[in-house]
Design a protein around this motif. Structure first.
Motif, PDB file in Angstrom:
ATOM      1  N   THR A  64       0.830  -1.204   0.000  1.00  0.00           N
ATOM      2  CA  THR A  64       0.000   0.000   0.000  1.00  0.00           C
ATOM      3  C   THR A  64       0.866   1.256   0.000  1.00  0.00           C
ATOM      4  O   THR A  64       2.083   1.203   0.254  1.00  0.00           O
ATOM      5  CB  THR A  64      -0.909   0.032   1.237  1.00  0.00           C
ATOM      6  OG1 THR A  64      -0.078   0.167   2.406  1.00  0.00           O
ATOM      7  CG2 THR A  64      -1.743  -1.229   1.345  1.00  0.00           C
ATOM      8  N   LEU A  65       0.235   2.387  -0.276  1.00  0.00           N
ATOM      9  CA  LEU A  65       0.980   3.652  -0.284  1.00  0.00           C
ATOM     10  C   LEU A  65       1.534   3.960   1.098  1.00  0.00           C
ATOM     11  O   LEU A  65       2.627   4.528   1.226  1.00  0.00           O
ATOM     12  CB  LEU A  65       0.078   4.783  -0.772  1.00  0.00           C
ATOM     13  CG  LEU A  65      -0.413   4.668  -2.223  1.00  0.00           C
ATOM     14  CD1 LEU A  65      -1.225   5.899  -2.605  1.00  0.00           C
ATOM     15  CD2 LEU A  65       0.761   4.483  -3.175  1.00  0.00           C
ATOM     16  N   ARG A  66       0.808   3.586   2.117  1.00  0.00           N
ATOM     17  CA  ARG A  66       1.325   3.822   3.474  1.00  0.00           C
ATOM     18  C   ARG A  66       2.580   2.987   3.703  1.00  0.00           C
ATOM     19  O   ARG A  66       3.563   3.456   4.270  1.00  0.00           O
ATOM     20  CB  ARG A  66       0.270   3.461   4.515  1.00  0.00           C
ATOM     21  CG  ARG A  66       0.746   3.672   5.958  1.00  0.00           C
ATOM     22  CD  ARG A  66      -0.290   3.172   6.948  1.00  0.00           C
ATOM     23  NE  ARG A  66       0.149   3.385   8.315  1.00  0.00           N
ATOM     24  CZ  ARG A  66       0.964   2.583   8.989  1.00  0.00           C
ATOM     25  NH1 ARG A  66       1.449   1.513   8.405  1.00  0.00           N
ATOM     26  NH2 ARG A  66       1.290   2.851  10.233  1.00  0.00           N
ATOM     27  N   GLY A  67       2.546   1.727   3.224  1.00  0.00           N
ATOM     28  CA  GLY A  67       3.694   0.867   3.396  1.00  0.00           C
ATOM     29  C   GLY A  67       4.907   1.325   2.613  1.00  0.00           C
ATOM     30  O   GLY A  67       6.039   1.003   2.964  1.00  0.00           O
ATOM     31  N   LEU A  68       4.653   2.091   1.543  1.00  0.00           N
ATOM     32  CA  LEU A  68       5.750   2.582   0.704  1.00  0.00           C
ATOM     33  C   LEU A  68       6.107   4.034   0.987  1.00  0.00           C
ATOM     34  O   LEU A  68       6.901   4.627   0.255  1.00  0.00           O
ATOM     35  CB  LEU A  68       5.354   2.457  -0.783  1.00  0.00           C
ATOM     36  CG  LEU A  68       5.226   1.042  -1.337  1.00  0.00           C
ATOM     37  CD1 LEU A  68       4.669   1.089  -2.749  1.00  0.00           C
ATOM     38  CD2 LEU A  68       6.569   0.325  -1.323  1.00  0.00           C
TER      39      LEU A  68
END
Length: 464
Positions: free
Chosen positions: A421-425
């Motif tokens: 996800t964008l949060r993870g990246l």
């Protein structure tokens, strides 16, 4: 012989029609069959088989105890003949197989023997992904079977579990359909008019509403998980392979990486963004977003964002409000109300999306009116005009439209996979943009890109 109201029936074992099979149903005694006798004979055979896994055994046995009709069964692999590969998916491969007198339905108390479902062919889904939770899946299926609602909704029937002795992979035995929706649309796009389109959409919405009423949500809803038989557009099945209870929905398989599973074009933006504010969780509203992608494919024969790489940049675009564009050449084939509904399904705000009941009610009403040729409002009038416009399209225009529908970016991917996800990246986004780090969501060279049949094969079949 039907069971008369007020008349108590008895089987030779002493069970009565006044007895209760469960808290949902009374015992049924008719046609030389008794629900309680059937359960008892299933229980007597518990010690004659094993899947090799105690948890799977327990779920199958519980299904045979609590489900009135649709009971899961353990079926040894050597009972299948003529096994043929059909397609590969995110969690494994699907095969067709022939069977005969394998799936037990009821115990006949006169003949003192089993009766079997008349099923000649089944689909075998071999699970090759060690991360797939087969126990969760079996619990979902058992929950559906308890209510015996297969005749009322558009859900794929599941018969039981087997195991491939060569690979030791477990196999889900399920109903065999002619094709998935994506392949069907690609091969029939030129000739498909609005009546079958509406019938298909009403069937999908009906199944989705039924899933939601059981507090379940689908976590991988796309055209490859929608199955149908040719000539019977309402005879559809939704593959429940990734349905989960809504209050038990955390798709994050790795807290550190913050990953999700699916195909990027069908995943709602709130899930792509990641954890926080219900991120990383599919909801009923998230299913409606995915339904919007299916609406798009039905009117374009193209899966969403087929002409783009399915990577982190696409995820950012989707979260910023970018949605698939309908080609100008197709706009006069599509009613305005349909486009408005599709974009409502794609709303960035989940609360602004329609409900599955609202969608089902709309398409069912339209389908009923189409059957008797009622054109009594603007919705029906727009449909009539759209059909006429499509009918009057020239051969050269049709060829141009079909050429568009066959375009596929080399780094688009419609087989579901694990995605960060964008949060993870978050900490890597700038490095990805600058080229210092590779994009983990970009399709790798050895990964498949479509759900089943190669586009060249589909094109050649359609042009015959």
């Amino acid at each position: 012989m039907s069971q008369e109201i007020g008349k108590i029936e008895y089987c030779p074992e002493g069970h009565s029609s006044n007895d209760f099979f469960s808290s949902y149903y009374q015992n049924i005694i008719r046609f030389q069959k008794c629900s309680l006798c059937t359960r008892e004979h299933f229980m007597q055979e518990f010690k004659t088989w094993s899947s090799g896994n105690a948890e799977i055994d327990e779920i199958i046995r519980e299904s045979q105890i609590v489900c009135m009709n649709e009971k899961l069964q353990w079926i040894p692999y050597d009972n299948f003949q003529n096994i043929k590969h059909v397609a590969d998916g995110g969690h494994g491969s699907v095969y067709s197989a022939e069977i005969d007198r394998i799936i037990k339905s009821n115990w006949n108390f006169i003949r003192q023997d089993w009766e079997y479902d008349i099923i000649r062919k089944v689909a075998l889904k071999e699970i090759k992904d060690s991360g797939y939770d087969i126990f969760e899946f079996l619990k979902v299926i058992k929950a559906f079977n308890i209510y015996d609602i297969y005749d009322e909704i558009k859900i794929t029937s599941y018969y039981g579990i087997s195991r491939n002795p060569s690979t030791q992979n477990y196999i889900i035995i399920m109903e065999l359909f002619d094709d998935d929706l994506h392949n069907f649309l690609t091969m029939n796009f030129r000739d498909l008019r609005w009546e079958p389109k509406i019938e298909i959409l009403a069937s999908i919405a009906c199944g989705l509403e039924s899933i939601h009423t059981k507090n379940l949500v689908h976590c991988d809803l796309h055209s490859g998980n929608l199955l149908l038989n040719y000539g019977y557009y309402s005879d559809m099945g939704i593959n429940l392979g990734l349905c989960k209870l809504e209050n038990d929905l955390n798709l994050n398989s790795d807290d550190e990486n913050d990953s999700i599973y699916g195909s990027i074009p069908y995943i709602p933006p709130e899930v792509l963004r990641g954890r926080g504010n219900k991120g990383n969780e599919f909801t009923e509203e998230g299913n409606i977003y995915s339904f919007g992608g299916i609406m798009y494919e039905i009117v374009t024969a193209q899966q969403p964002f087929a002409d783009q790489a399915h990577d982190t940049y696409l995820m950012i675009d989707i979260c910023n409000g970018v949605r698939p564009k309908v080609p100008d050449l197709m706009l006069n084939w599509i009613p305005e109300w349909y486009l408005d509904l599709m974009y409502r399904c794609w709303s960035d705000n989940p609360s602004e999306r329609p409900t599955s009941f609202e969608i089902w009610n709309l398409f069912y009403e339209i389908y009923q009116k189409r059957l008797v040729n009622i054109v009594d409002n603007n919705v029906m009038q727009q449909l009539k005009i759209a059909d006429e416009n499509q009918k009057n399209t020239s051969k050269s225009q049709e060829q141009e439209l079909f050429s568009y529908s066959c375009k596929l970016h080399s780094q688009s991917c419609y087989i579901s996979r694990y995605i960060k996800t964008l949060r993870g990246l978050h900490d890597l986004l700038e490095e990805i943009k600058s080229g210092k780090s590779s994009d983990p969501n970009l399709l790798k060279p050895n990964e498949s890109t479509i759900l089943s049949k190669p586009i060249d094969e589909i094109r050649s079949q359609t042009e015959k």
